[in-house]
Design a protein around this motif. Structure first.
Motif, PDB file in Angstrom:
ATOM      1  N   ALA A   1      25.699  45.071  28.701  1.00 45.40           N
ATOM      2  CA  ALA A   1      25.459  46.496  28.974  1.00 45.40           C
ATOM      3  C   ALA A   1      25.860  46.867  30.400  1.00 45.40           C
ATOM      4  O   ALA A   1      26.380  47.954  30.642  1.00 45.40           O
ATOM      5  CB  ALA A   1      23.991  46.834  28.731  1.00 45.40           C
ATOM      6  N   LEU A   2      25.648  45.937  31.329  1.00 42.24           N
ATOM      7  CA  LEU A   2      25.952  46.235  32.727  1.00 42.24           C
ATOM      8  C   LEU A   2      27.444  46.534  32.910  1.00 42.24           C
ATOM      9  O   LEU A   2      27.825  47.566  33.464  1.00 42.24           O
ATOM     10  CB  LEU A   2      25.521  45.055  33.606  1.00 42.24           C
ATOM     11  CG  LEU A   2      25.527  45.275  35.105  1.00 42.24           C
ATOM     12  CD1 LEU A   2      24.303  44.651  35.735  1.00 42.24           C
ATOM     13  CD2 LEU A   2      26.778  44.688  35.747  1.00 42.24           C
ATOM     14  N   GLY A   3      28.286  45.641  32.408  1.00 37.23           N
ATOM     15  CA  GLY A   3      29.722  45.865  32.491  1.00 37.23           C
ATOM     16  C   GLY A   3      30.161  47.057  31.658  1.00 37.23           C
ATOM     17  O   GLY A   3      31.073  47.795  32.038  1.00 37.23           O
ATOM     18  N   PHE A   4      29.492  47.239  30.524  1.00 43.14           N
ATOM     19  CA  PHE A   4      29.803  48.358  29.639  1.00 43.14           C
ATOM     20  C   PHE A   4      29.588  49.685  30.372  1.00 43.14           C
ATOM     21  O   PHE A   4      30.440  50.580  30.330  1.00 43.14           O
ATOM     22  CB  PHE A   4      28.909  48.268  28.397  1.00 43.14           C
ATOM     23  CG  PHE A   4      29.162  49.321  27.359  1.00 43.14           C
ATOM     24  CD1 PHE A   4      30.311  49.289  26.583  1.00 43.14           C
ATOM     25  CD2 PHE A   4      28.254  50.340  27.150  1.00 43.14           C
ATOM     26  CE1 PHE A   4      30.546  50.245  25.618  1.00 43.14           C
ATOM     27  CE2 PHE A   4      28.472  51.307  26.189  1.00 43.14           C
ATOM     28  CZ  PHE A   4      29.623  51.269  25.414  1.00 43.14           C
ATOM     29  N   LEU A   5      28.473  49.803  31.090  1.00 41.16           N
ATOM     30  CA  LEU A   5      28.196  51.040  31.822  1.00 41.16           C
ATOM     31  C   LEU A   5      29.236  51.284  32.917  1.00 41.16           C
ATOM     32  O   LEU A   5      29.686  52.408  33.124  1.00 41.16           O
ATOM     33  CB  LEU A   5      26.797  50.977  32.452  1.00 41.16           C
ATOM     34  CG  LEU A   5      25.632  51.192  31.506  1.00 41.16           C
ATOM     35  CD1 LEU A   5      24.318  50.990  32.235  1.00 41.16           C
ATOM     36  CD2 LEU A   5      25.686  52.585  30.914  1.00 41.16           C
ATOM     37  N   GLU A   6      29.619  50.196  33.626  1.00 36.02           N
ATOM     38  CA  GLU A   6      30.657  50.321  34.655  1.00 36.02           C
ATOM     39  C   GLU A   6      31.939  50.884  34.056  1.00 36.02           C
ATOM     40  O   GLU A   6      32.570  51.778  34.599  1.00 36.02           O
ATOM     41  CB  GLU A   6      30.978  48.936  35.240  1.00 36.02           C
ATOM     42  CG  GLU A   6      29.832  48.298  35.969  1.00 36.02           C
ATOM     43  CD  GLU A   6      29.763  48.784  37.397  1.00 36.02           C
ATOM     44  OE1 GLU A   6      30.534  48.280  38.227  1.00 36.02           O
ATOM     45  OE2 GLU A   6      28.949  49.694  37.660  1.00 36.02           O
TER      46      GLU A   6
ATOM     47  N   PRO B   1      15.647  58.993  19.478  1.00 38.17           N
ATOM     48  CA  PRO B   1      14.852  57.955  20.157  1.00 38.17           C
ATOM     49  C   PRO B   1      14.601  58.267  21.636  1.00 38.17           C
ATOM     50  O   PRO B   1      13.539  57.943  22.165  1.00 38.17           O
ATOM     51  CB  PRO B   1      15.707  56.692  20.008  1.00 38.17           C
ATOM     52  CG  PRO B   1      16.537  56.944  18.808  1.00 38.17           C
ATOM     53  CD  PRO B   1      16.821  58.414  18.807  1.00 38.17           C
TER      54      PRO B   1
ATOM     55  N   ALA C   1      10.958  58.739  23.594  1.00 30.15           N
ATOM     56  CA  ALA C   1      10.574  58.141  24.875  1.00 30.15           C
ATOM     57  C   ALA C   1      10.110  59.216  25.851  1.00 30.15           C
ATOM     58  O   ALA C   1       9.159  59.013  26.607  1.00 30.15           O
ATOM     59  CB  ALA C   1      11.744  57.356  25.458  1.00 30.15           C
TER      60      ALA C   1
ATOM     61  N   GLN D   1      23.131  44.019  24.544  1.00 29.71           N
ATOM     62  CA  GLN D   1      22.424  44.238  25.813  1.00 29.71           C
ATOM     63  C   GLN D   1      22.972  43.380  26.945  1.00 29.71           C
ATOM     64  O   GLN D   1      22.955  43.797  28.101  1.00 29.71           O
ATOM     65  CB  GLN D   1      20.928  43.905  25.662  1.00 29.71           C
ATOM     66  CG  GLN D   1      20.136  44.970  24.976  1.00 29.71           C
ATOM     67  CD  GLN D   1      19.891  44.627  23.529  1.00 29.71           C
ATOM     68  OE1 GLN D   1      20.777  44.090  22.857  1.00 29.71           O
ATOM     69  NE2 GLN D   1      18.716  44.921  23.032  1.00 29.71           N
TER      70      GLN D   1
ATOM     71  N   ALA E   1      20.024  55.686  25.758  1.00 34.03           N
ATOM     72  CA  ALA E   1      19.182  56.075  26.897  1.00 34.03           C
ATOM     73  C   ALA E   1      19.900  55.831  28.214  1.00 34.03           C
ATOM     74  O   ALA E   1      19.646  56.524  29.206  1.00 34.03           O
ATOM     75  CB  ALA E   1      17.863  55.297  26.866  1.00 34.03           C
ATOM     76  N   LEU E   2      20.806  54.859  28.259  1.00 28.58           N
ATOM     77  CA  LEU E   2      21.546  54.584  29.487  1.00 28.58           C
ATOM     78  C   LEU E   2      22.730  55.535  29.653  1.00 28.58           C
ATOM     79  O   LEU E   2      23.191  55.773  30.767  1.00 28.58           O
ATOM     80  CB  LEU E   2      22.060  53.137  29.483  1.00 28.58           C
ATOM     81  CG  LEU E   2      21.004  52.044  29.647  1.00 28.58           C
ATOM     82  CD1 LEU E   2      21.579  50.696  29.250  1.00 28.58           C
ATOM     83  CD2 LEU E   2      20.498  52.008  31.083  1.00 28.58           C
TER      84      LEU E   2
ATOM     85  N   TYR F   1      17.966  52.848  20.723  1.00 33.20           N
ATOM     86  CA  TYR F   1      17.375  53.514  21.886  1.00 33.20           C
ATOM     87  C   TYR F   1      17.993  53.013  23.195  1.00 33.20           C
ATOM     88  O   TYR F   1      18.263  53.792  24.099  1.00 33.20           O
ATOM     89  CB  TYR F   1      15.852  53.295  21.864  1.00 33.20           C
ATOM     90  CG  TYR F   1      15.142  53.649  23.139  1.00 33.20           C
ATOM     91  CD1 TYR F   1      15.343  54.880  23.754  1.00 33.20           C
ATOM     92  CD2 TYR F   1      14.267  52.753  23.738  1.00 33.20           C
ATOM     93  CE1 TYR F   1      14.691  55.203  24.920  1.00 33.20           C
ATOM     94  CE2 TYR F   1      13.612  53.078  24.906  1.00 33.20           C
ATOM     95  CZ  TYR F   1      13.830  54.301  25.499  1.00 33.20           C
ATOM     96  OH  TYR F   1      13.188  54.603  26.662  1.00 33.20           O
ATOM     97  N   PHE F   2      18.246  51.702  23.284  1.00 27.32           N
ATOM     98  CA  PHE F   2      18.651  51.084  24.546  1.00 27.32           C
ATOM     99  C   PHE F   2      19.927  51.720  25.130  1.00 27.32           C
ATOM    100  O   PHE F   2      19.911  52.259  26.233  1.00 27.32           O
ATOM    101  CB  PHE F   2      18.843  49.573  24.329  1.00 27.32           C
ATOM    102  CG  PHE F   2      19.162  48.804  25.580  1.00 27.32           C
ATOM    103  CD1 PHE F   2      18.154  48.418  26.441  1.00 27.32           C
ATOM    104  CD2 PHE F   2      20.470  48.477  25.887  1.00 27.32           C
ATOM    105  CE1 PHE F   2      18.442  47.711  27.597  1.00 27.32           C
ATOM    106  CE2 PHE F   2      20.764  47.775  27.039  1.00 27.32           C
ATOM    107  CZ  PHE F   2      19.759  47.387  27.898  1.00 27.32           C
TER     108      PHE F   2
ATOM    109  N   ARG G   1      31.641  54.530  33.057  1.00 26.30           N
ATOM    110  CA  ARG G   1      31.739  55.369  34.255  1.00 26.30           C
ATOM    111  C   ARG G   1      33.200  55.532  34.667  1.00 26.30           C
ATOM    112  O   ARG G   1      33.643  56.615  34.989  1.00 26.30           O
ATOM    113  CB  ARG G   1      30.957  54.742  35.415  1.00 26.30           C
ATOM    114  CG  ARG G   1      29.521  55.185  35.422  1.00 26.30           C
ATOM    115  CD  ARG G   1      28.797  54.771  36.695  1.00 26.30           C
ATOM    116  NE  ARG G   1      27.409  54.605  36.346  1.00 26.30           N
ATOM    117  CZ  ARG G   1      26.803  53.436  36.193  1.00 26.30           C
ATOM    118  NH1 ARG G   1      27.462  52.310  36.426  1.00 26.30           N
ATOM    119  NH2 ARG G   1      25.554  53.379  35.832  1.00 26.30           N
TER     120      ARG G   1
ATOM    121  N   MET H   1      33.309  58.666  30.691  1.00 26.46           N
ATOM    122  CA  MET H   1      32.733  58.971  29.384  1.00 26.46           C
ATOM    123  C   MET H   1      31.202  58.969  29.421  1.00 26.46           C
ATOM    124  O   MET H   1      30.561  59.022  28.382  1.00 26.46           O
ATOM    125  CB  MET H   1      33.226  57.987  28.326  1.00 26.46           C
ATOM    126  CG  MET H   1      34.689  58.189  27.966  1.00 26.46           C
ATOM    127  SD  MET H   1      35.138  57.544  26.357  1.00 26.46           S
ATOM    128  CE  MET H   1      35.080  55.800  26.618  1.00 26.46           C
TER     129      MET H   1
END
Lengths: 292, 304
Positions: free
Chosen positions: A137-142, A240, A244, A134, A228-229, A224-225, A145, A149
Motif C-alpha cells: 500500500a505504501l508504494g501504491f499510494l506513492e 465503509p 468509519a 496492504q 480510506a487512504l 475499507y483499507f 500520487r 489519481m
C-alpha cells in the motif's frame, strides 16, 4: 442393493438409536449456530425501526414503526449517504467487470495457447495469489500520487484487472468446461481469436463469471483499507468510509435510530443479493480454494 | 504437416496478446509499488510537524529500529492473540460441522439452509458489522439492557474498557465471519475422501468417533494445513474490525492495536521509512506462508 448394504452396516457399526441421538445433537448445535449468526441481524432490524427515545428506554424484541423517521434523521446528518451508495455501486460494479473479463482472458491465454514462458507466468500468478495488497500500500499510494489519481476512483478499479484469485478460479473452470476442439472449430469457421473469446468462450464460462463477479463485487463493496487512504472528498467517499466517519462522531449526541439505519443500509443490499443467489455462491467457495 | 504447425505457432502469439492487460496492470499497480515500498524502507523519511525529514539513505537502520521497538512486538502479539481467539473455535466447530454435513449416515435435512446461514456473515461489510457490535455492546445498547433485565448485571458492563472483553469481541467477530467459510472448505475436503475407506472401517467395527479420528483427520491434513495458513495470512491482515471498534486507537491501552492498524498510522502520517520497513517484514511473512500454500497445492499445468 446399496440400500441393503447400508442397513447391515448400520446394524454392524452403530445401532439406529445412536444415529438418531447423534442426529438430534447435530440439529441442536446447528440451530444454535444459525441463531448465533442471525441474532445480530435481528437486533439490527428491530433497532432500525425504533426511535432514539424508544432505544434509550432499553431493549424490547418487537419492532416499532420509526424506520422512515430514522432514515430522515440520517439524511439530516453530515454524512453523504446517497452519494456514498452511488460511489460504492460504481466502484464495485466496475471492479467486478474488470476482474472477471480480464482475468478470464488471462486464464484463457494460459489454457488455450502454448507459448514460451506460459508455465512461468501461470506459476507466478498463483504464487502471489495470497499476498495481501496492504503490504504494498505504501508504494501504491506513492504511485497514485505521482499519477495524480489521488481522490479518484481509478486506483480502486483498474488494479482489479489483475486478480490472481479470479484467474485461478477461471483456469480451473476452463480445464473442466472448455475442450480445445471448440476453439479449433471456431478457427476453421474463420473466427478471429478475439471474436472467439468474446462470442464463443464468454457464453461458455458465464456461470464461472457470475460467481466471480459476485465475489469481486462484494469484496470491493466491503473494502475499507484502500479507499480510506485514497478518497478524501466528501462526495467521493464509499460506504465503509462513511461507517468509519459515523464511528468517529460524538456518540453522546447521535440519534441511535439513524445509526442503526445506516448500518442496515450498508449491509442489506449484499444480504438480499446473497439470499437470492446463495446456491451459486456457496457452491463457488470450495471450488475457488486450492484444494476443492 | 509443417505448414499446420507454423499456423498453430502463429495462433500462439495470441497468448501474449491476451496476457497484456493482466501483466501490464499487475506490473504497474503491484510490482512497482512493491519495489518502491522496499526502496523506501532503506531511507529515513518522515514528517515532523510540517517539516519533512529526509529522505536520507540509512541502509537497514529502519529494520533495526522496527525490531527493537517494544510496541511492534506488542502489536504482533495482539494480532496473533486475537487471531487465535477467533481461529480455535472456528476450526473446531468447522471440523464438527463438516463431519456432520458429509456423514451419509446422519442424512441431515436442510443442510443447504444451514450452510447458507452460517456463510452469511462472511459477506457482510466488516466495518459495518463492527459498528453494529459497537452499538449493540455500548453502555445503553441492547446487550447491556438484556443483561440487566436478566439480573446478570446491576449496571452496564463497559465492554470496550476491558482488555479481555475487547480482544474477545474482535476474535468473536472474526470467528463469526469465517467459520462458515471454513466449514464449507473442510466439508468439500471430507466429501473427497473415498467412501470405501469408511466402509472398510465400518466392517472392522469402527464407530463414528474412531472413523473421524483414524480416517477423516489424517486424510484431511493437507486441507487442514491450507485452512490454517490461509487463515493466518488473513489474521496478519486484521484491520477493519479493531479499527472501527476502537476508532483506530487500539484501545484500551493499545491492547487491540494490530500490525496493519499500525501500518495505517504510518501511511497517514507519511512515515515512509518505518512504514516501508514494516511493510517489507509483512511482505516476507505472508510471502513465505503463500509459498507453503502454493507448494502444497500441487499445482500442475498440462505440458506444452
Amino acid at each position: 442393493m446399496a440400500q441393503n448394504m447400508q442397513i447391515t452396516y448400520d446394524i454392524k457399526g452403530e445401532n439406529t438409536g445412536t444415529i438418531k441421538r447423534r442426529r438430534i445433537v447435530a440439529y441442536i448445535v446447528l440451530a444454535f449456530l444459525s441463531l448465533l449468526c442471525l441474532f445480530w441481524f435481528y437486533l439490527l432490524f428491530v433497532n432500525a425501526t425504533k426511535s432514539h427515545a424508544e432505544l434509550s428506554l432499553g431493549f424490547t424484541a418487537v419492532p416499532s414503526t420509526h424506520l422512515f423517521t430514522n432514515w430522515k434523521q440520517l439524511m439530516k446528518m453530515p454524512l453523504k449517504v446517497l452519494p456514498g451508495l452511488a460511489n460504492s455501486i460504481f466502484v464495485a460494479a466496475l471492479s467486478a467487470i474488470c476482474a472477471t473479463y480480464f482475468s478470464a482472458m488471462t486464464a484463457y491465454a494460459i489454457h488455450v495457447y502454448r507459448f514460451a514462458g506460459r508455465k512461468a507466468i501461470a506459476t507466478f500468478i498463483l504464487a502471489v495469489m495470497m499476498i495481501p495488497t496492504q503490504v504494498t500500500a505504501l508504494g501504491f499510494l506513492e504511485l497514485i500520487r505521482k499519477f495524480n489519481m489521488m481522490d479518484t476512483f481509478w486506483p480502486l478499479i483498474i488494479p482489479s484487472v489483475a486478480a490472481p484469485a479470479t484467474f485461478f478460479y477461471m483456469k480451473q473452470y476452463l480445464d473442466s468446461a472448455l475442450p480445445l476442439e471448440i476453439v479449433e472449430a471456431a478457427r476453421i469457421d474463420g473466427s478471429g481469436e478475439f471474436r472467439t473469446y468474446n462470442t464463443i468462450i464468454m457464453p461458455i464460462v458465464k456461470p464461472a463469471i457470475a460467481v466471480q463477479a459476485i465475489f469481486t463485487f462484494v469484496a470491493s463493496w466491503n473494502n475499507y483499507f484502500t479507499p480510506a487512504l485514497i478518497l478524501s472528498n466528501e462526495n467521493r467517499k464509499t460506504l465503509p468510509i462513511l461507517i468509519a466517519q459515523l464511528r468517529s462522531m460524538d456518540w453522546s449526541h447521535l440519534d441511535m435510530g439513524a445509526v442503526y439505519v445506516m448500518i442496515a443500509f450498508s449491509i442489506f443490499p449484499v444480504v438480499v443479493v446473497y439470499l437470492c443467489l446463495s446456491k451459486y455462491i456457496v457452491g463457488g467457495i470450495a471450488a475457488g480454494s486450492v484444494k476443492g | 504437416m509443417k505448414s499446420k504447425k507454423s499456423k498453430v505457432v502463429a495462433f500462439n502469439k495470441w497468448g501474449y496478446i491476451f496476457l497484456i492487460p493482466f501483466v501490464v496492470v499487475y506490473s504497474i499497480f503491484q510490482l512497482i509499488p512493491l519495489f518502491t515500498t522496499i526502496y523506501n524502507s532503506f531511507f529515513e523519511n518522515y514528517r515532523s510537524g510540517l517539516t519533512v525529514i529526509g529522505p536520507t539513505f540509512i541502509g537497514i537502520d529502519n529494520f533495526g529500529k522496527l525490531f527493537s521497538d517494544k510496541n511492534i512486538w506488542i502489536y504482533f502479539g495482539n494480532t496473533m492473540l486475537m487471531w487465535i481467539i477467533g481461529f480455535l473455535p472456528q476450526i473446531l466447530i468447522s471440523l464438527l460441522l463438516g463431519a456432520w454435513f458429509s456423514d451419509n449416515r446422519l442424512r441431515l435435512k436442510a443442510s443447504g439452509f444451514f450452510k447458507t446461514v452460517i456463510y452469511l456473515p462472511n459477506l457482510i461489510m466488516a466495518s459495518a458489522f463492527s459498528l453494529l457490535f459497537f452499538a449493540l455492546l455500548s453502555d445503553g445498547g441492547p446487550i447491556n439492557s438484556i443483561l440487566i433485565a436478566l439480573h446478570l448485571r446491576t449496571e452496564p458492563f463497559h465492554f470496550f474498557s476491558s482488555i479481555t472483553a475487547s480482544r474477545v469481541i474482535v476474535g468473536f467477530i472474526n470467528f463469526l465471519m469465517w467459520f462458515g467459510n471454513t466449514t464449507i472448505l473442510l466439508m468439500a475436503g471430507m466429501l473427497g475422501i473415498d467412501t470405501s475407506l469408511y466402509e472398510a472401517a465400518e466392517v472392522d467395527g469402527a464407530n463414528s468417533r474412531q472413523k473421524f479420528f483414524r480416517v477423516t483427520l489424517p486424510l484431511l491434513r493437507p486441507i487442514l494445513i491450507y485452512v490454517v495458513i490461509t487463515s493466518l495470512i488473513g489474521g496478519l491482515q486484521m484491520f477493519d474490525v479493531p479499527q472501527i471498534l476502537t476508532k483506530g486507537a487500539g484501545s484500551p491501552a493499545g491492547s487491540t492495536m494490530t500490525l496493519i492498524m499500525h501500518l495505517n498510522q504510518h501511511l497517514y502520517s507519511k512515515n515512509l521509512g518505518m512504514g516501508g520497513a514494516l511493510s517489507v517484514v509483512l511482505f516476507v511473512l505472508t510471502g513465505i506462508l503463500s509459498i507453503i500454500v502454493f507448494k502444497m497445492s500441487g499445482f500442475k499445468l498440462e505440458d506444452d
